[in-house]
Motif scaffolding. Structure first.
Motif, PDB file in Angstrom:
ATOM      1  N   VAL A  65       6.566   1.474  14.413  1.00 45.84           N
ATOM      2  CA  VAL A  65       7.188   0.560  13.576  1.00 45.84           C
ATOM      3  C   VAL A  65       6.138   0.295  12.354  1.00 45.84           C
ATOM      4  O   VAL A  65       6.335   0.201  11.008  1.00 45.84           O
ATOM      5  N   ALA A  66       5.199  -0.224  12.677  1.00 43.68           N
ATOM      6  CA  ALA A  66       4.081  -0.769  11.767  1.00 43.68           C
ATOM      7  C   ALA A  66       3.581   0.359  11.030  1.00 43.68           C
ATOM      8  O   ALA A  66       3.386   0.080   9.697  1.00 43.68           O
ATOM      9  N   ILE A  67       3.307   1.486  11.553  1.00 43.10           N
ATOM     10  CA  ILE A  67       2.834   2.780  10.546  1.00 43.10           C
ATOM     11  C   ILE A  67       3.820   2.931   9.578  1.00 43.10           C
ATOM     12  O   ILE A  67       3.658   3.081   8.474  1.00 43.10           O
ATOM     13  N   ALA A  68       5.037   3.143  10.103  1.00 38.58           N
ATOM     14  CA  ALA A  68       6.135   3.714   9.123  1.00 38.58           C
ATOM     15  C   ALA A  68       6.204   2.694   8.092  1.00 38.58           C
ATOM     16  O   ALA A  68       6.553   3.035   6.896  1.00 38.58           O
ATOM     17  N   GLU A  69       6.265   1.496   8.300  1.00 44.56           N
ATOM     18  CA  GLU A  69       6.423   0.379   7.141  1.00 44.56           C
ATOM     19  C   GLU A  69       5.464   0.176   6.348  1.00 44.56           C
ATOM     20  O   GLU A  69       5.692   0.234   4.906  1.00 44.56           O
ATOM     21  N   TRP A  70       4.274   0.503   6.951  1.00 45.37           N
ATOM     22  CA  TRP A  70       3.003   0.320   6.068  1.00 45.37           C
ATOM     23  C   TRP A  70       2.957   1.466   5.118  1.00 45.37           C
ATOM     24  O   TRP A  70       2.732   1.509   3.844  1.00 45.37           O
ATOM     25  N   TYR A  71       3.286   2.524   5.670  1.00 45.61           N
ATOM     26  CA  TYR A  71       3.246   3.959   4.924  1.00 45.61           C
ATOM     27  C   TYR A  71       4.193   3.982   3.958  1.00 45.61           C
ATOM     28  O   TYR A  71       4.079   4.463   2.803  1.00 45.61           O
ATOM     29  N   SER A  72       5.333   3.470   4.213  1.00 43.19           N
ATOM     30  CA  SER A  72       6.504   3.655   3.168  1.00 43.19           C
ATOM     31  C   SER A  72       6.354   2.445   2.141  1.00 43.19           C
ATOM     32  O   SER A  72       6.745   2.778   0.791  1.00 43.19           O
ATOM     33  N   HIS A  73       5.909   1.308   2.361  1.00 39.92           N
ATOM     34  CA  HIS A  73       5.928   0.263   1.284  1.00 39.92           C
ATOM     35  C   HIS A  73       4.459  -0.302   1.013  1.00 39.92           C
ATOM     36  O   HIS A  73       4.406  -0.946   0.126  1.00 39.92           O
TER      37      HIS A  73
END
Length: 114
Positions: A65-73
């Motif tokens: 979750v952390a990686i996906a959110e950071w990568y997306s936003h």
């Protein structure tokens, strides 16, 4: 045990399995995670369970979750908030499962006595 007693025991057992898989994901959504981050969290959960049992699922969910959110936003605070939601959801799921396990134990003792 009678067939109806086994059915009664199967209901909290099935609920426990559902809680295992969905508590962290629901927590992530509550923390503001996007659908993509939830998907990555689910993949992280599965990979974590395989690579680092028994607690790897929690670590994998959090990391996914952390990686996906950071990568997306590209927003560290948003990523940490969403990942923290997944962690809180997972810990809540553990408490729910503990309660269900105690319920199963009590029901089994009652059914086995009679």
């Amino acid at each position: 045990l009678q067939p109806w007693e086994l059915l009664v025991l199967a209901i909290p057992a099935a609920a426990s399995i559902a809680v295992d898989y969905f508590a962290g994901i629901l927590g992530a959504r509550y923390g503001g995670a996007s659908k993509k981050a939830v998907l990555y969290g689910f993949v992280g959960l599965i990979l974590g369970l395989v690579l680092l049992p028994p607690f790897g699922g929690i670590i994998g969910l959090f990391a996914g979750v952390a990686i996906a959110e950071w990568y997306s936003h590209r927003n560290k605070q948003r990523a940490v908030k969403a990942a923290a939601g997944s962690l809180i959801g997972s810990l809540t799921g553990i408490l729910i499962n503990l309660t269900l396990a105690l319920l199963l134990l009590v029901l089994f003792i009652i059914f086995a006595r009679y």
